[in-house]
Write a protein that holds these residues in place. Structure first.
Motif, PDB file in Angstrom:
ATOM      1  N   TYR A  39      11.586  20.955   4.794  1.00  0.00           N
ATOM      2  CA  TYR A  39      10.706  20.084   5.585  1.00  0.00           C
ATOM      3  C   TYR A  39      10.988  20.254   7.071  1.00  0.00           C
ATOM      4  O   TYR A  39      10.070  20.270   7.893  1.00  0.00           O
ATOM      5  CB  TYR A  39      10.892  18.618   5.179  1.00  0.00           C
ATOM      6  CG  TYR A  39       9.914  17.701   5.884  1.00  0.00           C
ATOM      7  CD1 TYR A  39       8.596  17.599   5.449  1.00  0.00           C
ATOM      8  CD2 TYR A  39      10.296  16.963   7.004  1.00  0.00           C
ATOM      9  CE1 TYR A  39       7.680  16.775   6.091  1.00  0.00           C
ATOM     10  CE2 TYR A  39       9.394  16.138   7.658  1.00  0.00           C
ATOM     11  CZ  TYR A  39       8.091  16.048   7.196  1.00  0.00           C
ATOM     12  OH  TYR A  39       7.190  15.251   7.838  1.00  0.00           O
ATOM     13  N   SER A  41       7.854  21.313   9.334  1.00  0.00           N
ATOM     14  CA  SER A  41       7.337  20.272  10.230  1.00  0.00           C
ATOM     15  C   SER A  41       7.376  20.692  11.697  1.00  0.00           C
ATOM     16  O   SER A  41       6.763  20.034  12.546  1.00  0.00           O
ATOM     17  CB  SER A  41       8.110  18.964  10.033  1.00  0.00           C
ATOM     18  OG  SER A  41       9.478  19.126  10.339  1.00  0.00           O
ATOM     19  N   ASP A  82       3.149  16.216  11.718  1.00  0.00           N
ATOM     20  CA  ASP A  82       2.717  15.123  10.837  1.00  0.00           C
ATOM     21  C   ASP A  82       2.570  15.597   9.388  1.00  0.00           C
ATOM     22  O   ASP A  82       1.821  15.012   8.599  1.00  0.00           O
ATOM     23  CB  ASP A  82       1.406  14.505  11.324  1.00  0.00           C
ATOM     24  CG  ASP A  82       0.229  15.468  11.225  1.00  0.00           C
ATOM     25  OD1 ASP A  82       0.453  16.692  11.083  1.00  0.00           O
ATOM     26  OD2 ASP A  82      -0.932  15.000  11.274  1.00  0.00           O
ATOM     27  N   VAL A  93       2.827  16.050   5.573  1.00  0.00           N
ATOM     28  CA  VAL A  93       3.167  15.286   4.374  1.00  0.00           C
ATOM     29  C   VAL A  93       3.616  16.295   3.326  1.00  0.00           C
ATOM     30  O   VAL A  93       2.880  17.213   2.978  1.00  0.00           O
ATOM     31  CB  VAL A  93       1.967  14.469   3.857  1.00  0.00           C
ATOM     32  CG1 VAL A  93       2.234  13.968   2.437  1.00  0.00           C
ATOM     33  CG2 VAL A  93       1.680  13.298   4.782  1.00  0.00           C
ATOM     34  N   ALA A 141       1.240   8.603   1.077  1.00  0.00           N
ATOM     35  CA  ALA A 141       1.670   9.165   2.361  1.00  0.00           C
ATOM     36  C   ALA A 141       0.475   9.538   3.235  1.00  0.00           C
ATOM     37  O   ALA A 141       0.534   9.412   4.462  1.00  0.00           O
ATOM     38  CB  ALA A 141       2.553  10.384   2.126  1.00  0.00           C
ATOM     39  N   GLU A 164      -0.711   6.375   4.786  1.00  0.00           N
ATOM     40  CA  GLU A 164       0.209   6.000   5.863  1.00  0.00           C
ATOM     41  C   GLU A 164      -0.017   6.870   7.090  1.00  0.00           C
ATOM     42  O   GLU A 164      -0.019   6.377   8.226  1.00  0.00           O
ATOM     43  CB  GLU A 164       1.651   6.141   5.359  1.00  0.00           C
ATOM     44  CG  GLU A 164       2.727   6.128   6.425  1.00  0.00           C
ATOM     45  CD  GLU A 164       2.808   4.812   7.179  1.00  0.00           C
ATOM     46  OE1 GLU A 164       3.386   4.805   8.280  1.00  0.00           O
ATOM     47  OE2 GLU A 164       2.306   3.786   6.667  1.00  0.00           O
ATOM     48  N   ARG A 165      -0.225   8.168   6.888  1.00  0.00           N
ATOM     49  CA  ARG A 165      -0.452   9.065   8.027  1.00  0.00           C
ATOM     50  C   ARG A 165      -1.734   8.698   8.765  1.00  0.00           C
ATOM     51  O   ARG A 165      -1.788   8.742   9.999  1.00  0.00           O
ATOM     52  CB  ARG A 165      -0.513  10.514   7.545  1.00  0.00           C
ATOM     53  CG  ARG A 165      -0.782  11.518   8.662  1.00  0.00           C
ATOM     54  CD  ARG A 165      -0.537  12.953   8.226  1.00  0.00           C
ATOM     55  NE  ARG A 165      -1.380  13.361   7.109  1.00  0.00           N
ATOM     56  CZ  ARG A 165      -1.296  14.559   6.529  1.00  0.00           C
ATOM     57  NH1 ARG A 165      -0.403  15.444   6.953  1.00  0.00           N
ATOM     58  NH2 ARG A 165      -2.090  14.870   5.528  1.00  0.00           N
ATOM     59  N   GLN A 209       1.799   9.595  11.442  1.00  0.00           N
ATOM     60  CA  GLN A 209       3.071  10.257  11.166  1.00  0.00           C
ATOM     61  C   GLN A 209       3.101  10.806   9.743  1.00  0.00           C
ATOM     62  O   GLN A 209       2.608  10.178   8.802  1.00  0.00           O
ATOM     63  CB  GLN A 209       4.234   9.280  11.356  1.00  0.00           C
ATOM     64  CG  GLN A 209       4.370   8.783  12.790  1.00  0.00           C
ATOM     65  CD  GLN A 209       5.525   7.834  12.958  1.00  0.00           C
ATOM     66  OE1 GLN A 209       6.062   7.309  11.993  1.00  0.00           O
ATOM     67  NE2 GLN A 209       5.935   7.608  14.198  1.00  0.00           N
ATOM     68  N   GLN A 262       5.640  12.690   6.601  1.00  0.00           N
ATOM     69  CA  GLN A 262       6.962  12.424   6.048  1.00  0.00           C
ATOM     70  C   GLN A 262       7.175  13.284   4.818  1.00  0.00           C
ATOM     71  O   GLN A 262       6.236  13.798   4.211  1.00  0.00           O
ATOM     72  CB  GLN A 262       7.123  10.952   5.672  1.00  0.00           C
ATOM     73  CG  GLN A 262       6.098  10.458   4.662  1.00  0.00           C
ATOM     74  CD  GLN A 262       6.204   8.960   4.463  1.00  0.00           C
ATOM     75  OE1 GLN A 262       7.279   8.449   4.124  1.00  0.00           O
ATOM     76  NE2 GLN A 262       5.106   8.248   4.707  1.00  0.00           N
ATOM     77  N   GLU A 263       8.457  13.434   4.446  1.00  0.00           N
ATOM     78  CA  GLU A 263       8.804  14.096   3.198  1.00  0.00           C
ATOM     79  C   GLU A 263       9.015  13.035   2.132  1.00  0.00           C
ATOM     80  O   GLU A 263       9.687  12.029   2.358  1.00  0.00           O
ATOM     81  CB  GLU A 263      10.065  14.942   3.349  1.00  0.00           C
ATOM     82  CG  GLU A 263      10.428  15.696   2.080  1.00  0.00           C
ATOM     83  CD  GLU A 263      11.660  16.570   2.242  1.00  0.00           C
ATOM     84  OE1 GLU A 263      11.864  17.453   1.383  1.00  0.00           O
ATOM     85  OE2 GLU A 263      12.408  16.376   3.217  1.00  0.00           O
ATOM     86  N   ILE A 264       8.428  13.252   0.973  1.00  0.00           N
ATOM     87  CA  ILE A 264       8.600  12.358  -0.163  1.00  0.00           C
ATOM     88  C   ILE A 264       9.359  13.129  -1.230  1.00  0.00           C
ATOM     89  O   ILE A 264       9.049  14.283  -1.504  1.00  0.00           O
ATOM     90  CB  ILE A 264       7.254  11.895  -0.745  1.00  0.00           C
ATOM     91  CG1 ILE A 264       6.322  11.389   0.358  1.00  0.00           C
ATOM     92  CG2 ILE A 264       7.434  10.845  -1.808  1.00  0.00           C
ATOM     93  CD1 ILE A 264       5.096  12.213   0.527  1.00  0.00           C
TER      94      ILE A 264
END
Length: 403
Positions: A110, A114, A119, A121, A178, A181-182, A187, A189-191
Motif C-alpha cells: 500500500y 499510494s 486516495d 482504496v 471505503a 468514506e472516500r 481519503q 485507506q488500506e483494508i
C-alpha cells in the motif's frame, strides 16, 4: 400510474483492479462487477495459480475460473519484471481501487501504490490476522463445525468453501464502505481482512463461542437433525431423502396435518414428559418423533411426500446431487430470472447466474461470460493508459505482454 424509471446498475462508474487467485478475492471482484463496476483482473502471463483449477472441461479448460470471473476484463503482464509491475501500478492508480490476496510487500504494498494514488482504496485478504497463510479447508478444520457435522463423531470437512464465500462478500462490503468514506472525506485507506477472522466472527456471531463459555461444553454431531428445534431427513419409497423442518408451532401443526399423524405425535409429549409446543421440547423428543414419521415417508415417493408437505405449508426439500439439481430443480433454469444461458469461451453453453440482488428500480445486466485469459490487455492499455499500437507492440516484443 406512471411507469417507474429505471436507473443504471448501482456501481456504474466504479473501477476496481483485482490481482488475486482462488475463491474469496475473485468472488469479491465478481460481486462488484455484477453490480455494475468495471473490474479489471490482472494476471501473470500464462495465468495465476487458479487458472487451470478443477473442475475442468475434457479439453482441460477451467470451468471454475470461468465461473468466478464473469463480467470482468482480463489482462496479463509479466509481473516479475519492473516494467510489468510499473504498468500494473499505473492501472491501479487510474482505477483507484484494488483487491488482492497477494503478499503486502514490494511493488504491491500500500505504501508503494499510494505514492501514485494518495486516495487509493486497497483491500488485502490474508489467511490469518498475522499475515501467515491459510486456506478455507484449513480454517474450517479449526472452526468446530467439522466436529458437529455427520453422525459418528468423525470430523467432516464439508465441500462448501463457506469461509471463502463469506470472505468474498465481506470483501465487496469492505470496498464499498471505503469507497463511501472516500467520497465523504476524500481519503483512501488500506483494508485488511483475514480468512480465519471471517470464520471466527461467524462462529462468534452465531453464538458458538458464548455457548462454550456459558455452558462449558460442546454439542455433538446430530446427523441431519436440527439442533434446538425439530428437523430431520427421511428416506422415501423411491430411495430419495427429504429434509423436513418445523420450527414454529404453526409449522409443527402443519407437519401433523400433512401426514395425518397429529394424534400420534401429540401422544409423545405426555409419554416423555416434554412440551411439544416448544422448540426445545421437540428437540428432546426428536427420536420418538422420527420413529412416528419414518413409515409415512417410506410409503411415498419424494415427489408425493414433498407435494403433500408443501401444500400444508411445511418447510421441506429433497436432497439432490449437483446433477439432480441441474436436471430436476425448476429454480435452476432460465424460468428463474437469476439465470441466463451464455456461450462461455472454452467451456460451451451454460447456465450462469447474475447477482441474486433484485433492485426495484435498478436494472442489473444478465450474466456475461468471463473473458479468456488476457483478452482485454490491448484495450485496457490503450483506453486506460493511452498506449498506442506501437507502444503495445514494443511491450510485447520485450516480453512484458504475452505474444
Amino acid at each position: 400510474m406512471a411507469e417507474r424509471a429505471t436507473r443504471p446498475a448501482p456501481l456504474t462508474g466504479l473501477t476496481v483492479v483485482e490481482i488475486s487467485a482462488f475463491v474469496a478475492a475473485p468472488l469479491g471482484g465478481m460481486t462488484l462487477a455484477q453490480l455494475g463496476a468495471e473490474v479489471i483482473r490482472i494476471d501473470p502471463i500464462g495465468g495465476n495459480i487458479d487458472h487451470s483449477r478443477w473442475p475442468v472441461t475434457q479439453e482441460g479448460n477451467s470451468i471454475y475460473w470461468a465461473s468466478l470471473n464473469k463480467d470482468k476484463k482480463s489482462i496479463t503482464l509479466d509481473l516479475k519484471s519492473e516494467e510489468g509491475q510499473a504498468i500494473a501500478s499505473e492501472i491501479i492508480a487510474s482505477a483507484g481501487t484494488l483487491i488482492t490476496n497477494l503478499p503486502a510487500r514490494g511493488w504491491l504494498s500500500y505504501e508503494n501504490l499510494s505514492r501514485r494514488r494518495p486516495d487509493l482504496v486497497m483491500l488485502r485478504l490474508t489467511g490469518n490476522h498475522d499475515g501467515s497463510p491459510a486456506v478455507d479447508y484449513t480454517v474450517n478444520a479449526s472452526s468446530g463445525f467439522p466436529a458437529v457435522t455427520g453422525s459418528d463423531g468423525t470430523p467432516v470437512n464439508h465441500a462448501l468453501p463457506a469461509w471463502d464465500v463469506a470472505a468474498g462478500l465481506y470483501i465487496a462490503t469492505g470496498v464499498l464502505a471505503a469507497e463511501l468514506e472516500r467520497r465523504c472525506s476524500g481519503q483512501g485507506q488500506e483494508i485488511k481482512i483475514a480468512l480465519s477472522d471471517v470464520m471466527l466472527a461467524t462462529v462468534g456471531n452465531l453464538g458458538y463461542i458464548a455457548e462454550i463459555q456459558t455452558n462449558g461444553k460442546s454439542r455433538g454431531p446430530l446427523g441431519n437433525a436440527l439442533y434446538g428445534a425439530y428437523g430431520q431427513s427421511f428416506a422415501t419409497e423411491d430411495g430419495r431423502e427429504v429434509m423436513v423442518v418445523a420450527i414454529s408451532n404453526r409449522q409443527w401443526r402443519s407437519l401433523g396435518d400433512a401426514t395425518g399423524l397429529s394424534e400420534k405425535l401429540a401422544m409423545i409429549g405426555p409419554m416423555l414428559d416434554v412440551d411439544l409446543t416448544t422448540e426445545g421440547g421437540r428437540f428432546e423428543a426428536r427420536d420418538a418423533i422420527d420413529a412416528v414419521l419414518r413409515p409415512w415417508f417410506a410409503r411415498r415417493t419424494a415427489e408425493e411426500a414433498t407435494k403433500l408437505l408443501a401444500d400444508a405449508g411445511v418447510l421441506q426439500g429433497v436432497f439432490r446431487t449437483f446433477e439432480q439439481l441441474v436436471n430436476e430443480d425448476a429454480r435452476c433454469t432460465t424460468d428463474n430470472p437469476l439465470f441466463t444461458e451464455i456461450d462461455q469461451p472454452g467451456v460451451g453453453r451454460v447456465l450462469a447466474p447474475r447477482s441474486p440482488l433484485a433492485f426495484q428500480d435498478t436494472v442489473l445486466s444478465n450474466a456475461r461470460p468471463a473473458p479468456h485469459l488476457g483478452e482485454n490487455t490491448d484495450d485496457v492499455l490503450a483506453s486506460v493508459l493511452g498506449k498506442s499500437a506501437g507502444d503495445i507492440d514494443r511491450l510485447r516484443s520485450r516480453g512484458v505482454l504475452s505474444s
